[in-house]
Design an enzyme around this catalytic site. Structure first.
Site, mmCIF file in Angstrom:
data_model
loop_
_atom_site.group_PDB
_atom_site.id
_atom_site.type_symbol
_atom_site.label_atom_id
_atom_site.label_comp_id
_atom_site.label_asym_id
_atom_site.label_seq_id
_atom_site.Cartn_x
_atom_site.Cartn_y
_atom_site.Cartn_z
ATOM 1 N N TRP A 1 15.611 -17.672 8.720
ATOM 2 C CA TRP A 1 16.692 -17.102 9.560
ATOM 3 C C TRP A 1 15.856 -16.500 10.623
ATOM 4 C CZ3 TRP A 1 16.757 -11.969 10.565
ATOM 5 C CH2 TRP A 1 16.211 -11.036 9.637
ATOM 6 N N GLU B 1 11.996 0.143 9.863
ATOM 7 C CA GLU B 1 11.457 -1.427 10.199
ATOM 8 C C GLU B 1 10.817 -1.354 11.525
ATOM 9 O OE1 GLU B 1 11.946 -3.770 8.141
ATOM 10 O OE2 GLU B 1 13.216 -3.428 6.590
ATOM 11 N N GLU C 1 8.762 -9.653 8.522
ATOM 12 C CA GLU C 1 9.419 -8.369 8.479
ATOM 13 C C GLU C 1 9.894 -7.919 9.972
ATOM 14 O OE1 GLU C 1 10.212 -5.796 6.544
ATOM 15 O OE2 GLU C 1 9.346 -6.766 4.668
ATOM 16 N N HIS D 1 13.521 -8.224 10.839
ATOM 17 C CA HIS D 1 14.409 -6.916 10.119
ATOM 18 C C HIS D 1 14.647 -5.775 11.397
ATOM 19 C CE1 HIS D 1 12.829 -7.871 5.949
ATOM 20 N NE2 HIS D 1 13.391 -8.953 6.709
ATOM 21 N N GLU E 1 9.264 -2.359 -1.384
ATOM 22 C CA GLU E 1 10.003 -3.332 -1.316
ATOM 23 C C GLU E 1 11.262 -3.509 -1.947
ATOM 24 O OE1 GLU E 1 9.627 -5.588 1.254
ATOM 25 O OE2 GLU E 1 7.560 -5.792 1.557
ATOM 26 N N THR F 1 13.630 -0.680 -0.167
ATOM 27 C CA THR F 1 14.426 -1.307 1.093
ATOM 28 C C THR F 1 15.337 -2.238 0.752
ATOM 29 O OG1 THR F 1 12.480 -3.019 1.376
ATOM 30 C CG2 THR F 1 12.470 -0.788 2.740
ATOM 31 N N ASP G 1 15.273 -10.954 1.971
ATOM 32 C CA ASP G 1 14.163 -10.811 2.353
ATOM 33 C C ASP G 1 13.109 -9.981 1.493
ATOM 34 O OD1 ASP G 1 14.318 -12.822 4.068
ATOM 35 O OD2 ASP G 1 13.358 -11.644 5.766
ATOM 36 N N GLU G 2 13.488 -8.567 1.400
ATOM 37 C CA GLU G 2 12.721 -7.599 0.657
ATOM 38 C C GLU G 2 12.822 -8.088 -0.775
ATOM 39 O OE1 GLU G 2 11.857 -5.954 3.083
ATOM 40 O OE2 GLU G 2 13.364 -4.801 4.462
ATOM 41 N N HIS H 1 9.751 -10.339 -1.159
ATOM 42 C CA HIS H 1 8.573 -9.687 -1.087
ATOM 43 C C HIS H 1 8.372 -8.535 -2.264
ATOM 44 C CE1 HIS H 1 9.388 -9.645 3.627
ATOM 45 N NE2 HIS H 1 8.817 -10.564 3.348
HETATM 46 FE FE LIG Z 1 9.905 -6.306 2.937
HETATM 47 FE FE LIG Z 2 11.880 -4.862 6.126
#
Ligand SMILES: [Fe+2]
Ligand SMILES: [Fe+2]
Length: 396
Positions: free
Chosen positions: A95, A138, A176, A179, A229, A232, A261-262, A265
Site C-alpha cells: 500500500w 514515526e 516504515e 507510516h 514493533e 507500535t 505493517d507493525e 515487522h
Molecule cells: Fe514497524
Molecule cells: Fe511504524
C-alpha cells in the site's frame, strides 16, 4: 569485551529515564547526562544546544557484545535471507499513503478534503494528541535506521550492502517511511492541529536522537525492536479502534493498515530473537533480562516542541488515559515475548542465566502489581496545554 563508559555526572530531573511515564513508580531515580561522543566533553554538549535542548541520556555503553559473537550473525546470513527477508512485501504489492488520501490530481480533490475535515470534526482533541505523538514517533525514522546501523555484525557497512541484514534494514526503513508520510498528510489535511509546532517537534526529535541502551549489540537491539514493533502494533491498533468509535472509518483504516505493517515487522524481529535463543540461550536470556532491567524506552522519549520540557510525559499520560498505550500494555508485551520465546522452558542455563530467566518470567506480574497500586492512589485531575493543538488544554 570493550566497554566505553562515558559519563558526565550531571544530575537532572528534566526528563524521564525511560519512556513509560504511566509507570512513574518504576522509574529509575538516577538520571545521568552523558555526551554521545567518545570525548565526553561538556563543550560538545553545549555546541549541540542550538539544535536541540539538553537531553537526558544514560551512561553510554558501547560494543558490549564480545567480538567473537559477531560470527553468529555472519553465519546467519543465509538463514536471514530464507526466514527474515520473506517478511518484507514487494513494493508493487505494498500500500502507499496515496491509497488512503484525497487525490490531488482528481476533480474531486476539494470535496474529498472537505469530507475528511467533516469526519475529523467529530474527533476530540485528546485523540489528536495521541495521533500526533504517534505520527511524530514515526517521523523520527532516520533515528531508527541509524540505531539499527549501530549494531555490530548486522549494520549496513556501505549504505548499499548486499548482506541480508542490510537488505532487511533498508527495506524495513522504506516500509516504515510510509507510516509517517500517511499520518503527516492526514493530519495536515484535517485542519485540527498546529502543523508548524508538530514540524518543529519532529526536527527537535531527530536532532536529539534516542537512547535505547542497546550498546551496539544485536542481541539487545533485536530484543528492543521486537518489543517496539509490538508496542507500535498495539498503539496504532488502538487509535484505529478509537477512530471507528468516533465514526471515522477512513481514519480507522489508516491506523489499522499501519498496525498490520507493525505486526509483520514484529514477526520478523521476534523470529531473529527466537533463533538467538536456539543458538545461544544463555547469552540471549541475559540480554533479555538486561534490556528489561534497563526498561524499554519509547523511541520518541526525547521529544520536545521548543516549549514544554515534559512533553513526552504529557503525551504518554494522555495515551495511557485513553488506552492507546498503557503500562498494562508494557507488561502484556513482555509476557507475550516471554511466551513467544518459550523462556520458561529453557534448560541447561548457567546459574546467571537461570537468575535472568526467573527475573524476566516473574516481571510481567510485578509490573502489573506496581501498576495496580499506582492506579489505586487517587490522582487529582490535571489539564495541560499542547502546542500541537494550538495550546488547547487536555486532561492528563
Ligand atoms: Fe514497524
Ligand atoms: Fe511504524
Amino acid at each position: 569485551m570493550a566497554l566505553n563508559l562515558n559519563t558526565i555526572a550531571l544530575k537532572s530531573h528534566k526528563y524521564p529515564s525511560f519512556a513509560l511515564p504511566p509507570m512513574a513508580n518504576l522509574r529509575s531515580p538516577k538520571f545521568l547526562r552523558a555526551s554521545t561522543l567518545s570525548s565526553g566533553s561538556t563543550e560538545v554538549e553545549s555546541l549541540k544546544k542550538p539544535f536541540s535542548p539538553p537531553r537526558e541520556v544514560h551512561v553510554q555503553v558501547t560494543h558490549s557484545m564480545p567480538p567473537q559473537k559477531i560470527e553468529i550473525f555472519k553465519n546467519l546470513e543465509d538463514w536471514a535471507e530464507q526466514n527474515i527477508l520473506v517478511h518484507l512485501k514487494p513494493v508493487e504489492k505494498c500500500w502507499q499513503p496515496q491509497d488512503f488520501l484525497p487525490d490531488p490530481a482528481s476533480d474531486g480533490f476539494h470535496d474529498q478534503v472537505m469530507e475528511l475535515r467533516e469526519r475529523a470534526k467529530e474527533i476530540p482533541d485528546e485523540y489528536f494528541v495521541c495521533l500526533v505523538g504517534d505520527m511524530i514517533t514515526e517521523e523520527a525514522l532516520p533515528t531508527y535506521q541509524t540505531m539499527l546501523n549501530t549494531l555490530d555484525g548486522v549494520r549496513d557497512e556501505t549504505g548499499a550492502s548486499l548482506t541480508s541484514w542490510a537488505v532487511w534494514t533498508r527495506a524495513w526503513t522504506a516500509e516504515e517511511n510510509r507510516h509517517g508520510d500517511l499520518l503527516n498528510k492526514y493530519l495536515y489535511l484535517c485542519g485540527r492541529v498546529d502543523m508548524r509546532q508538530i514540524e518543529k517537534t519532529i526536527q527537535y526529535l531527530i536532532g536529539s536522537g534516542m537512547d535505547p541502551r542497546t550498546e551496539n549489540s544485536p542481541y539487545l537491539g533485536f530484543i528492543y525492536t521486537s518489543f517496539q514493533e509490538r508496542a507500535t502494533f498495539i498503539s496504532h491498533g488502538n487509535t484505529a479502534r478509537h477512530a471507528k468509535d468516533y465514526g471515522d472509518l477512513k481514519l480507522a483504516q489508516i491506523c489499522g493498515t499501519i498496525a498490520s505493517d507493525e505486526k509483520r515487522h514484529e514477526t520478523a524481529y521476534t523470529k531473529i530473537v527466537e533463533k538467538l535463543f536456539e543458538i545461544d540461550p544463555d547469552g540471549t536470556v541475559l540480554a533479555l533480562a538486561d534490556m528489561m532491567r534497563k526498561k524499554i524506552s519509547m523511541p520518541a522519549h526525547l521529544m520536545y516542541d521548543g516549549r514544554e520540557d515534559n512533553l513526552f510525559e504529557h503525551f504518554s499520560s494522555v495515551a495511557q488515559r485513553l488506552g492507546v498505550y498503557t503500562a498494562k500494555d508494557y507488561a502484556d508485551i513482555l509476557e507475550f515475548l516471554v511466551g513467544r520465546w518459550k523462556v520458561e522452558e529453557i534448560t541447561g542455563l548457567s546459574s546467571e542465566g537461570r537468575k535472568a530467566q526467573d527475573y524476566v518470567c516473574g516481571l510481567p506480574q510485578r509490573i502489573r502489581r506496581l501498576e495496580e497500586r499506582s492506579q489505586s492512589r487517587a490522582k487529582e485531575a490535571r489539564y495541560v496545554p499542547f502546542s500541537w493543538i494550538f495550546d488547547k488544554e487536555v486532561k492528563l
